[in-house]
Design a protein around this motif. Structure first.
Motif, PDB file in Angstrom:
ATOM      1  N   MET A 119       4.356 -13.794 -12.767  1.00  0.00           N
ATOM      2  CA  MET A 119       5.071 -14.004 -11.509  1.00  0.00           C
ATOM      3  C   MET A 119       6.044 -12.847 -11.241  1.00  0.00           C
ATOM      4  SD  MET A 119       5.296 -16.173  -8.999  1.00  0.00           S
ATOM      5  CE  MET A 119       6.404 -16.573  -7.665  1.00  0.00           C
ATOM      6  N   MET A 120       6.760 -12.463 -12.313  1.00  0.00           N
ATOM      7  CA  MET A 120       7.704 -11.360 -12.177  1.00  0.00           C
ATOM      8  C   MET A 120       6.987 -10.060 -11.857  1.00  0.00           C
ATOM      9  SD  MET A 120      10.830 -10.472 -12.130  1.00  0.00           S
ATOM     10  CE  MET A 120      11.625 -11.919 -12.871  1.00  0.00           C
ATOM     11  N   ASN A 121       5.811  -9.843 -12.463  1.00  0.00           N
ATOM     12  CA  ASN A 121       5.048  -8.616 -12.208  1.00  0.00           C
ATOM     13  C   ASN A 121       4.589  -8.548 -10.760  1.00  0.00           C
ATOM     14  OD1 ASN A 121       5.341  -7.726 -14.835  1.00  0.00           O
ATOM     15  ND2 ASN A 121       3.464  -8.758 -15.535  1.00  0.00           N
ATOM     16  N   ASN A 122       4.151  -9.707 -10.222  1.00  0.00           N
ATOM     17  CA  ASN A 122       3.736  -9.733  -8.814  1.00  0.00           C
ATOM     18  C   ASN A 122       4.898  -9.422  -7.884  1.00  0.00           C
ATOM     19  OD1 ASN A 122       1.112 -10.379  -9.468  1.00  0.00           O
ATOM     20  ND2 ASN A 122       1.456 -12.594  -9.359  1.00  0.00           N
ATOM     21  N   PHE A 123       6.070  -9.959  -8.226  1.00  0.00           N
ATOM     22  CA  PHE A 123       7.247  -9.699  -7.406  1.00  0.00           C
ATOM     23  C   PHE A 123       7.599  -8.214  -7.410  1.00  0.00           C
ATOM     24  CE2 PHE A 123      11.862  -9.142  -7.136  1.00  0.00           C
ATOM     25  CZ  PHE A 123      12.088  -9.694  -5.889  1.00  0.00           C
ATOM     26  N   ARG A 124       7.539  -7.611  -8.602  1.00  0.00           N
ATOM     27  CA  ARG A 124       7.841  -6.176  -8.697  1.00  0.00           C
ATOM     28  C   ARG A 124       6.820  -5.350  -7.919  1.00  0.00           C
ATOM     29  NH1 ARG A 124       9.304  -5.618 -15.168  1.00  0.00           N
ATOM     30  NH2 ARG A 124      11.346  -6.693 -15.066  1.00  0.00           N
ATOM     31  N   PHE A 125       5.566  -5.771  -7.988  1.00  0.00           N
ATOM     32  CA  PHE A 125       4.503  -5.044  -7.282  1.00  0.00           C
ATOM     33  C   PHE A 125       4.745  -5.068  -5.768  1.00  0.00           C
ATOM     34  CE2 PHE A 125       0.459  -5.330  -4.976  1.00  0.00           C
ATOM     35  CZ  PHE A 125      -0.066  -4.076  -5.278  1.00  0.00           C
ATOM     36  N   TRP A 126       5.005  -6.241  -5.217  1.00  0.00           N
ATOM     37  CA  TRP A 126       5.260  -6.348  -3.774  1.00  0.00           C
ATOM     38  C   TRP A 126       6.551  -5.655  -3.380  1.00  0.00           C
ATOM     39  CZ3 TRP A 126       1.605  -7.296  -0.594  1.00  0.00           C
ATOM     40  CH2 TRP A 126       0.530  -8.109  -0.951  1.00  0.00           C
ATOM     41  N   HIS A 127       7.520  -5.671  -4.277  1.00  0.00           N
ATOM     42  CA  HIS A 127       8.779  -4.988  -3.986  1.00  0.00           C
ATOM     43  C   HIS A 127       8.572  -3.478  -3.903  1.00  0.00           C
ATOM     44  CE1 HIS A 127      13.090  -4.443  -3.852  1.00  0.00           C
ATOM     45  NE2 HIS A 127      12.997  -3.541  -4.825  1.00  0.00           N
ATOM     46  N   ARG A 128       7.678  -2.949  -4.719  1.00  0.00           N
ATOM     47  CA  ARG A 128       7.426  -1.510  -4.723  1.00  0.00           C
ATOM     48  C   ARG A 128       6.626  -1.057  -3.507  1.00  0.00           C
ATOM     49  NH1 ARG A 128       5.781  -0.349 -11.070  1.00  0.00           N
ATOM     50  NH2 ARG A 128       7.877  -0.681 -11.959  1.00  0.00           N
ATOM     51  N   ILE A 129       5.653  -1.867  -3.098  1.00  0.00           N
ATOM     52  CA  ILE A 129       4.796  -1.433  -1.989  1.00  0.00           C
ATOM     53  C   ILE A 129       5.349  -1.821  -0.624  1.00  0.00           C
ATOM     54  CG2 ILE A 129       2.761  -1.630  -3.467  1.00  0.00           C
ATOM     55  CD1 ILE A 129       1.985  -4.112  -1.791  1.00  0.00           C
ATOM     56  N   GLN A 130       6.431  -2.615  -0.609  1.00  0.00           N
ATOM     57  CA  GLN A 130       6.991  -3.057   0.674  1.00  0.00           C
ATOM     58  C   GLN A 130       7.380  -1.898   1.597  1.00  0.00           C
ATOM     59  OE1 GLN A 130      10.414  -5.596   0.289  1.00  0.00           O
ATOM     60  NE2 GLN A 130      10.260  -6.369   2.371  1.00  0.00           N
ATOM     61  N   PRO A 131       8.047  -0.844   1.094  1.00  0.00           N
ATOM     62  CA  PRO A 131       8.366   0.274   2.007  1.00  0.00           C
ATOM     63  C   PRO A 131       7.115   0.912   2.613  1.00  0.00           C
ATOM     64  CG  PRO A 131       9.641   0.428  -0.018  1.00  0.00           C
ATOM     65  CD  PRO A 131       8.619  -0.632  -0.231  1.00  0.00           C
ATOM     66  N   TYR A 132       6.043   1.027   1.824  1.00  0.00           N
ATOM     67  CA  TYR A 132       4.810   1.652   2.316  1.00  0.00           C
ATOM     68  C   TYR A 132       4.118   0.762   3.346  1.00  0.00           C
ATOM     69  CZ  TYR A 132       5.645   4.533  -1.788  1.00  0.00           C
ATOM     70  OH  TYR A 132       6.221   5.360  -2.707  1.00  0.00           O
ATOM     71  N   LEU A 133       4.301  -0.548   3.226  1.00  0.00           N
ATOM     72  CA  LEU A 133       3.728  -1.450   4.233  1.00  0.00           C
ATOM     73  C   LEU A 133       4.426  -1.266   5.574  1.00  0.00           C
ATOM     74  CD1 LEU A 133       3.273  -4.738   2.132  1.00  0.00           C
ATOM     75  CD2 LEU A 133       1.517  -3.116   2.850  1.00  0.00           C
ATOM     76  N   PHE A 134       5.741  -1.012   5.538  1.00  0.00           N
ATOM     77  CA  PHE A 134       6.464  -0.741   6.780  1.00  0.00           C
ATOM     78  C   PHE A 134       6.022   0.592   7.388  1.00  0.00           C
ATOM     79  CE2 PHE A 134       9.589  -3.819   5.036  1.00  0.00           C
ATOM     80  CZ  PHE A 134       9.706  -4.639   6.156  1.00  0.00           C
ATOM     81  N   LEU A 135       5.704   1.552   6.533  1.00  0.00           N
ATOM     82  CA  LEU A 135       5.265   2.861   7.007  1.00  0.00           C
ATOM     83  C   LEU A 135       3.813   2.866   7.478  1.00  0.00           C
ATOM     84  CD1 LEU A 135       6.824   5.207   4.272  1.00  0.00           C
ATOM     85  CD2 LEU A 135       7.547   4.995   6.652  1.00  0.00           C
ATOM     86  N   LEU A 136       3.039   1.890   7.050  1.00  0.00           N
ATOM     87  CA  LEU A 136       1.596   1.896   7.304  1.00  0.00           C
ATOM     88  C   LEU A 136       1.227   1.973   8.787  1.00  0.00           C
ATOM     89  CD1 LEU A 136      -1.164   1.814   5.980  1.00  0.00           C
ATOM     90  CD2 LEU A 136      -1.074  -0.691   6.068  1.00  0.00           C
ATOM     91  N   PRO A 137       1.836   1.175   9.685  1.00  0.00           N
ATOM     92  CA  PRO A 137       1.464   1.293  11.112  1.00  0.00           C
ATOM     93  C   PRO A 137       1.694   2.692  11.670  1.00  0.00           C
ATOM     94  CG  PRO A 137       2.704  -0.724  10.725  1.00  0.00           C
ATOM     95  CD  PRO A 137       2.788   0.068   9.463  1.00  0.00           C
ATOM     96  N   GLY A 138       2.836   3.283  11.316  1.00  0.00           N
ATOM     97  CA  GLY A 138       3.120   4.628  11.787  1.00  0.00           C
ATOM     98  C   GLY A 138       2.159   5.651  11.215  1.00  0.00           C
ATOM     99  N   LEU A 139       1.806   5.503   9.939  1.00  0.00           N
ATOM    100  CA  LEU A 139       0.863   6.428   9.315  1.00  0.00           C
ATOM    101  C   LEU A 139      -0.524   6.322   9.939  1.00  0.00           C
ATOM    102  CD1 LEU A 139       1.864   6.074   5.547  1.00  0.00           C
ATOM    103  CD2 LEU A 139       2.282   8.021   7.055  1.00  0.00           C
ATOM    104  N   ILE A 140      -0.909   5.114  10.312  1.00  0.00           N
ATOM    105  CA  ILE A 140      -2.214   4.929  10.961  1.00  0.00           C
ATOM    106  C   ILE A 140      -2.245   5.640  12.309  1.00  0.00           C
ATOM    107  CG2 ILE A 140      -3.755   3.229  12.007  1.00  0.00           C
ATOM    108  CD1 ILE A 140      -2.908   1.270   9.827  1.00  0.00           C
ATOM    109  N   VAL A 141      -1.168   5.454  13.093  1.00  0.00           N
ATOM    110  CA  VAL A 141      -1.095   6.116  14.402  1.00  0.00           C
ATOM    111  C   VAL A 141      -1.089   7.631  14.234  1.00  0.00           C
ATOM    112  CG1 VAL A 141       0.312   6.441  16.461  1.00  0.00           C
ATOM    113  CG2 VAL A 141       0.056   4.156  15.477  1.00  0.00           C
ATOM    114  N   LEU A 142      -0.274   8.136  13.286  1.00  0.00           N
ATOM    115  CA  LEU A 142      -0.226   9.578  13.050  1.00  0.00           C
ATOM    116  C   LEU A 142      -1.568  10.121  12.581  1.00  0.00           C
ATOM    117  CD1 LEU A 142       3.258  10.074  11.337  1.00  0.00           C
ATOM    118  CD2 LEU A 142       2.539  10.934  13.558  1.00  0.00           C
ATOM    119  N   SER A 143      -2.258   9.347  11.773  1.00  0.00           N
ATOM    120  CA  SER A 143      -3.570   9.790  11.291  1.00  0.00           C
ATOM    121  C   SER A 143      -4.562   9.943  12.442  1.00  0.00           C
ATOM    122  CB  SER A 143      -4.118   8.799  10.260  1.00  0.00           C
ATOM    123  OG  SER A 143      -3.257   8.708   9.143  1.00  0.00           O
ATOM    124  N   ILE A 144      -4.475   9.008  13.397  1.00  0.00           N
ATOM    125  CA  ILE A 144      -5.431   9.029  14.515  1.00  0.00           C
ATOM    126  C   ILE A 144      -5.131  10.164  15.491  1.00  0.00           C
ATOM    127  CG2 ILE A 144      -6.262   7.729  16.525  1.00  0.00           C
ATOM    128  CD1 ILE A 144      -5.807   5.173  14.894  1.00  0.00           C
TER     129      ILE A 144
END
Length: 291
Positions: free
Chosen positions: A1-26
């Protein structure tokens, strides 16, 4: 459970960046990669056919293009003619509007107004000013001269006339950048300088300019990059004429890509321009560490 929490905590900033990165990629990354690949290929008029690999043929053609060499000279001339006035005059304006006098906000608004005016509107207005019977020539005639100045129709005058529009349009923008830096300088420094005998404009030479070096460098970098990519002023005022006197690399690229549909050759010019701007940016970054 703790490992899953750490995993989501680490990728959370990249999830916020993902929409912008998709638009920039296109709209940015993928077209840039596509343009890079097109520089080494050739399309015939039938765009349904696959591009043909031609290697360095487009670059060899570019090296033999006399008009392209002229556009490089025009672009460098534009760079030299626009950047120093923007750096110096906008600092002078910022010092003026940083004074504590009545109606200073009105002066700031007046100097900044050209920035918010559409370039299309500004281009039409300046073209009317530059007409053979426009305001400038009418003033010229009032001084006793019988022949007007061919502001936009002479190869000797045209590029300087366009530069004036660029400088007029950008002064207010860079003035605000300087103004932000000036308001961060403590008034006590000027008071101490006055006691030491440094008064008037001398105090700006002793206090303002040394403390404003990072802002001066920033304005120089931004204005240099903008001057290298100038397009709207030339399109509205001269269309690259007369006799290609105002044709820059970006305008020549536009003509090849959207008028002659020579996409591969235009992509080659774009790649060369990208490399020039990259070298300029690296040089600026190196110099910034010494400021």
């Amino acid at each position: 459970m703790m490992n899953n929490f750490r995993f989501w905590h680490r990728i959370q900033p990249y999830l916020f960046l993902l929409p912008g990165l998709i638009v920039l990629s296109i709209i940015v990354f993928f077209p840039a990669i596509q343009a890079f690949s097109l520089s080494f290929t050739r399309f015939e008029y039938d765009l349904t056919q696959a591009p043909q690999w031609v290697g360095w043929a487009n670059f060899e053609r570019l090296s033999q293009d006399k008009l392209f060499r002229q556009t490089i000279i025009n672009t460098l001339l534009y760079l030299v003619g626009v950047v120093p006035p923007l750096v110096i005059l906008s600092l002078f304006l910022a010092i003026l509007v940083n004074q504590k006098i009545k109606a200073i906000n009105w002066f700031r608004t007046a100097y900044y107004t050209p920035v918010v005016i559409s370039m299309v509107v500004a281009g039409i207005a300046w073209k009317a000013i530059y007409w053979s019977n426009g305001i400038l020539n009418q003033f010229w005639f009032s001084l006793g001269f019988k022949q007007g100045i061919p502001w936009l129709t002479s190869p000797d005058w045209a590029i300087w006339s366009v530069m004036i529009v660029t400088i007029w349009k950008g002064l207010g923008y860079y003035m605000v950048i300087y103004l932000a830096g000036l308001q961060g300088i403590s008034p006590e420094l000027y008071e101490a300088a006055t006691i030491d005998g440094s008064d008037g404009w001398r105090k700006h030479w002793d206090i303002t300019i040394p403390l404003m070096k990072p802002y001066i460098f920033l304005v120089a970098v931004i204005s240099a990059l903008s001057a290298t990519k100038v397009f709207e002023e030339i399109y509205l005022l001269t269309q690259g004429g007369p006799r290609n006197a105002t044709k820059t690399v970006v305008f020549y690229l536009y003509e090849k890509a959207f008028k002659e549909f020579d996409i591969n050759y235009a992509s080659t010019m774009g790649l060369v321009l990208f490399m020039f701007i990259l070298i300029l940016s690296i040089a600026n970054l190196f110099l910034s560490r010494r400021v």
